[in-house]
Design a protein around this motif. Structure first.
Motif, PDB file in Angstrom:
ATOM      1  N   GLY A 198      -9.866  17.931 -17.520  1.00 46.42           N
ATOM      2  CA  GLY A 198      -9.123  17.031 -18.406  1.00 46.42           C
ATOM      3  C   GLY A 198      -8.111  16.156 -17.695  1.00 46.42           C
ATOM      4  O   GLY A 198      -7.475  15.310 -18.321  1.00 46.42           O
ATOM      5  N   VAL A 199      -7.928  16.350 -16.374  1.00 45.79           N
ATOM      6  CA  VAL A 199      -6.971  15.530 -15.641  1.00 45.79           C
ATOM      7  C   VAL A 199      -7.746  14.413 -14.940  1.00 45.79           C
ATOM      8  O   VAL A 199      -8.696  14.672 -14.208  1.00 45.79           O
ATOM      9  N   LYS A 200      -7.319  13.170 -15.230  1.00 37.64           N
ATOM     10  CA  LYS A 200      -8.047  12.022 -14.666  1.00 37.64           C
ATOM     11  C   LYS A 200      -7.342  11.488 -13.425  1.00 37.64           C
ATOM     12  O   LYS A 200      -6.125  11.333 -13.431  1.00 37.64           O
ATOM     13  N   LEU A 201      -8.133  11.233 -12.390  1.00 42.44           N
ATOM     14  CA  LEU A 201      -7.576  10.667 -11.160  1.00 42.44           C
ATOM     15  C   LEU A 201      -8.358   9.414 -10.800  1.00 42.44           C
ATOM     16  O   LEU A 201      -9.591   9.435 -10.725  1.00 42.44           O
ATOM     17  N   ARG A 202      -7.643   8.322 -10.645  1.00 42.26           N
ATOM     18  CA  ARG A 202      -8.297   7.110 -10.153  1.00 42.26           C
ATOM     19  C   ARG A 202      -8.046   7.075  -8.651  1.00 42.26           C
ATOM     20  O   ARG A 202      -6.922   6.861  -8.198  1.00 42.26           O
ATOM     21  N   LEU A 203      -9.119   7.315  -7.916  1.00 45.18           N
ATOM     22  CA  LEU A 203      -9.009   7.397  -6.468  1.00 45.18           C
ATOM     23  C   LEU A 203      -9.501   6.096  -5.842  1.00 45.18           C
ATOM     24  O   LEU A 203     -10.600   5.626  -6.160  1.00 45.18           O
ATOM     25  N   THR A 204      -8.683   5.502  -4.992  1.00 47.62           N
ATOM     26  CA  THR A 204      -9.103   4.283  -4.290  1.00 47.62           C
ATOM     27  C   THR A 204      -9.134   4.586  -2.803  1.00 47.62           C
ATOM     28  O   THR A 204      -8.154   5.099  -2.249  1.00 47.62           O
ATOM     29  N   ILE A 205     -10.287   4.303  -2.194  1.00 45.31           N
ATOM     30  CA  ILE A 205     -10.407   4.508  -0.748  1.00 45.31           C
ATOM     31  C   ILE A 205     -10.409   3.136  -0.086  1.00 45.31           C
ATOM     32  O   ILE A 205     -11.200   2.257  -0.446  1.00 45.31           O
ATOM     33  N   VAL A 206      -9.498   2.969   0.837  1.00 44.16           N
ATOM     34  CA  VAL A 206      -9.432   1.706   1.573  1.00 44.16           C
ATOM     35  C   VAL A 206      -9.994   1.977   2.959  1.00 44.16           C
ATOM     36  O   VAL A 206      -9.496   2.846   3.684  1.00 44.16           O
ATOM     37  N   ASP A 207     -11.060   1.256   3.296  1.00 47.09           N
ATOM     38  CA  ASP A 207     -11.708   1.467   4.594  1.00 47.09           C
ATOM     39  C   ASP A 207     -11.405   0.285   5.504  1.00 47.09           C
ATOM     40  O   ASP A 207     -11.073  -0.805   5.026  1.00 47.09           O
ATOM     41  N   THR A 208     -11.534   0.505   6.795  1.00 52.57           N
ATOM     42  CA  THR A 208     -11.199  -0.549   7.759  1.00 52.57           C
ATOM     43  C   THR A 208     -12.372  -0.788   8.715  1.00 52.57           C
ATOM     44  O   THR A 208     -12.222  -0.616   9.929  1.00 52.57           O
ATOM     45  N   PRO A 209     -13.560  -1.145   8.185  1.00 55.47           N
ATOM     46  CA  PRO A 209     -14.696  -1.305   9.096  1.00 55.47           C
ATOM     47  C   PRO A 209     -14.413  -2.365  10.151  1.00 55.47           C
ATOM     48  O   PRO A 209     -13.762  -3.368   9.885  1.00 55.47           O
ATOM     49  N   GLY A 210     -14.884  -2.078  11.338  1.00 52.84           N
ATOM     50  CA  GLY A 210     -14.690  -3.038  12.422  1.00 52.84           C
ATOM     51  C   GLY A 210     -13.488  -2.685  13.283  1.00 52.84           C
ATOM     52  O   GLY A 210     -13.337  -3.216  14.388  1.00 52.84           O
ATOM     53  N   PHE A 211     -12.660  -1.724  12.807  1.00 51.37           N
ATOM     54  CA  PHE A 211     -11.462  -1.387  13.574  1.00 51.37           C
ATOM     55  C   PHE A 211     -11.877  -0.689  14.881  1.00 51.37           C
ATOM     56  O   PHE A 211     -12.621   0.286  14.880  1.00 51.37           O
ATOM     57  N   GLY A 212     -11.428  -1.250  15.990  1.00 48.80           N
ATOM     58  CA  GLY A 212     -11.694  -0.652  17.299  1.00 48.80           C
ATOM     59  C   GLY A 212     -13.108  -0.867  17.809  1.00 48.80           C
ATOM     60  O   GLY A 212     -13.495  -0.280  18.819  1.00 48.80           O
ATOM     61  N   ASP A 213     -13.896  -1.714  17.139  1.00 49.93           N
ATOM     62  CA  ASP A 213     -15.295  -1.882  17.543  1.00 49.93           C
ATOM     63  C   ASP A 213     -15.520  -3.059  18.488  1.00 49.93           C
ATOM     64  O   ASP A 213     -16.558  -3.145  19.140  1.00 49.93           O
ATOM     65  N   ALA A 214     -14.547  -3.974  18.524  1.00 53.66           N
ATOM     66  CA  ALA A 214     -14.748  -5.184  19.338  1.00 53.66           C
ATOM     67  C   ALA A 214     -14.553  -4.865  20.818  1.00 53.66           C
ATOM     68  O   ALA A 214     -14.068  -3.784  21.185  1.00 53.66           O
ATOM     69  N   VAL A 215     -14.929  -5.814  21.683  1.00 56.18           N
ATOM     70  CA  VAL A 215     -14.730  -5.612  23.122  1.00 56.18           C
ATOM     71  C   VAL A 215     -13.221  -5.670  23.405  1.00 56.18           C
ATOM     72  O   VAL A 215     -12.663  -4.847  24.115  1.00 56.18           O
ATOM     73  N   ASN A 216     -12.570  -6.640  22.761  1.00 60.23           N
ATOM     74  CA  ASN A 216     -11.123  -6.735  22.916  1.00 60.23           C
ATOM     75  C   ASN A 216     -10.468  -6.312  21.596  1.00 60.23           C
ATOM     76  O   ASN A 216     -10.585  -7.011  20.598  1.00 60.23           O
ATOM     77  N   ASN A 217      -9.790  -5.202  21.639  1.00 66.60           N
ATOM     78  CA  ASN A 217      -9.206  -4.663  20.392  1.00 66.60           C
ATOM     79  C   ASN A 217      -7.703  -4.920  20.269  1.00 66.60           C
ATOM     80  O   ASN A 217      -7.031  -4.268  19.472  1.00 66.60           O
ATOM     81  N   THR A 218      -7.208  -5.871  21.062  1.00 62.89           N
ATOM     82  CA  THR A 218      -5.771  -6.145  21.012  1.00 62.89           C
ATOM     83  C   THR A 218      -5.379  -6.564  19.589  1.00 62.89           C
ATOM     84  O   THR A 218      -6.047  -7.387  18.969  1.00 62.89           O
ATOM     85  N   GLU A 219      -4.336  -5.945  19.133  1.00 65.04           N
ATOM     86  CA  GLU A 219      -3.766  -6.254  17.813  1.00 65.04           C
ATOM     87  C   GLU A 219      -4.762  -6.104  16.668  1.00 65.04           C
ATOM     88  O   GLU A 219      -4.654  -6.783  15.654  1.00 65.04           O
TER      89      GLU A 219
END
Ligand code: GDP
Length: 430
Positions: A198-219
């Protein structure tokens, strides 16, 4: 005897002077008197006079003749010295307050901790406040926004699905290596409504695809920081606006930061990300894919990561201290939770058979690793912390610390702008 009818079926003395009442008492036999006392207004069968009837009455000259005490404690019989009306109910008033046992039973009986006939203490009733808050919050429902960050392939989506037993990434498109090199950090949101008892939870997942995947990950932490700030800004605007009733709270309450099990402690990117975000969000570090490490390796890596977090001045989410009156078991559990940082986790969305039981786990040629086995990983500890014990604290810290910091900075820069503008105007006037 001549009697006027006061309340249906009961008789009252017509002559209501002291002498009249005395006569009435002498002339009436016990049975009749009892019936009169039982049936007369003020008793259950007839409604009680309203308090305001007393307020509007004309002032009564003192001293008042004393009337015989006819009724129980709760009723007082007075001789009427103010102008008489035909409504005999006016001459009886309920003395306040009724004792708890004499009060009518509360319709919220189950919610009222003092609503028991044995409890004869006087009480106001604010002990029911927690129940009222509980009812209101359950009705409104809860929301929680969780961010997952870390390079791709560390098991973020698998873990989120295992944590909330949902499939939040149904329409995720996996990129090829070539596409990933070109890809910039994106922010995606998945929302799901979960209901449990009976307890309702609205769960939001924020994903960060692409983080750390590039050759240069500065900033590459910048788009993440901007996203968090945007949510604060939106909330700040909504809060300062006219309609503050239905503000949608999209502030990020927690960020699970995934650390690779294959490195030696933290990588420069991890340090950069956590240092850039620790003032904005509650960071919970995660040692990913713990099944790829032996138990001594897990311990070594955890220690190294903790030391580096300390060394680089990173402020990860701090568990609140236990209250001193908590029981010993709870204190031990809390201590174990604090010592588990970073949580070494295993994720799996498949159910396998282990020792005759069906469990969530990963099946290898040499055996099975169980996600929910505390001997295999910290998955249960993480889930307990995130959902059962610290979800509200994560929200409170977000509101009271991170959002407040943002708000203070905003107000400060707004004030600076106004002062600057005023000074400029003053100068141009002179
Ligand atoms: P994401 O890109 O970070 O979201 O990673 P995914 O959840 O898509 O997982 C990438 C791969 O790692 C998949 O093949 C998963 O089955 C696998 N994986 C996920 N969690 C674990 C884990 O705890 N241990 C191991 N060994 N593999 C895992």
């Amino acid at each position: 005897m001549d009697r006027s009818m006061g309340c249906e079926g009961s008789s009252v003395p017509e002559d209501r002077t002291e002498a009249g009442i005395k006569r009435f008492l002498e002339d009436t036999d016990d049975a009749e008197l009892n019936k009169f006392v039982k049936d007369f207004p003020g008793n259950e069968s007839c409604h009680q006079p309203e308090a305001k009837a007393w307020v509007s009455r004309p002032q009564v000259p003192e001293p008042r003749p004393q009337a015989p005490d006819l009724c129980q404690d709760d009723l007082e019989f007075r001789t009427p010295l103010w102008p008489q009306t035909s409504d005999s109910q006016q001459y009886f008033c309920a003395s306040a307050p009724l004792s708890p046992s004499a009060r009518p039973r509360s319709p919220w009986g189950k919610l009222d901790p003092y609503d028991s006939s044995e409890d004869d203490k006087e009480y106001v009733g604010f002990a029911t406040l927690p129940n009222q808050v509980h009812r209101k919050s359950v009705k409104k429902g809860f929301d929680f926004t969780l961010m997952v960050a870390g390079e791709s392939g560390l098991g973020k989506s698998t873990l989120v699905n295992s944590l909330f037993l949902t499939d939040l990434y149904r329409d995720r498109k996996l990129l090829s290596a070539e596409e990933r090199i070109m890809q910039t950090v994106e922010i995606t949101k998945h929302a799901v409504d979960i209901e449990e008892k009976g307890v309702k939870l609205r769960l939001t997942i924020v994903d960060t695809p692409g983080f750390g995947d590039a050759v240069n990950n500065t900033e590459c932490w910048k788009p993440v920081a901007e996203y968090i700030d945007q949510q604060f800004e939106q909330y700040f605007r909504d809060e300062s606006g006219l309609n503050r009733k239905n503000i949608q709270d999209n502030r990020v309450h927690c960020c699970l930061y995934f650390i690779s099990p294959f490195g030696h402690g933290l990588r420069p990117l991890d340090v950069e990300f956590m240092r850039a975000l620790h003032q904005r969000v509650n960071i919970v570090p995660i040692l990913a894919k713990a099944d790829t490490l032996t138990p001594p390796e897990v311990e070594r890596k955890k220690r190294k990561i903790r030391e580096e977090i300390e060394h680089f001045g990173i402020k990860v989410y701090q568990f609140p201290d236990c209250d001193s009156d908590e029981d010993e078991d709870f204190k031990l559990q809390d201590q174990a939770l604090k010592e588990s940082i970073p949580f070494a986790v295993i994720g799996s969305n498949t159910v396998v058979e282990a020792r005759g039981r069906r469990v969530r786990g990963r099946l290898y040629p040499w055996g099975i690793v169980e996600v929910e086995n505390p001997g295999h990983c910290d998955f249960v500890k993480l889930r307990t912390m995130l959902v059962r014990t610290h979800m509200q604290d994560l929200k409170d810290v977000t509101r009271e610390t991170h959002y407040e910091n943002y708000r203070a900075q905003c107000i400060q820069s707004m004030t600076r702008l106004v002062v600057k503008e005023r000074n400029r105007k003053d100068r141009s006037r002179n």
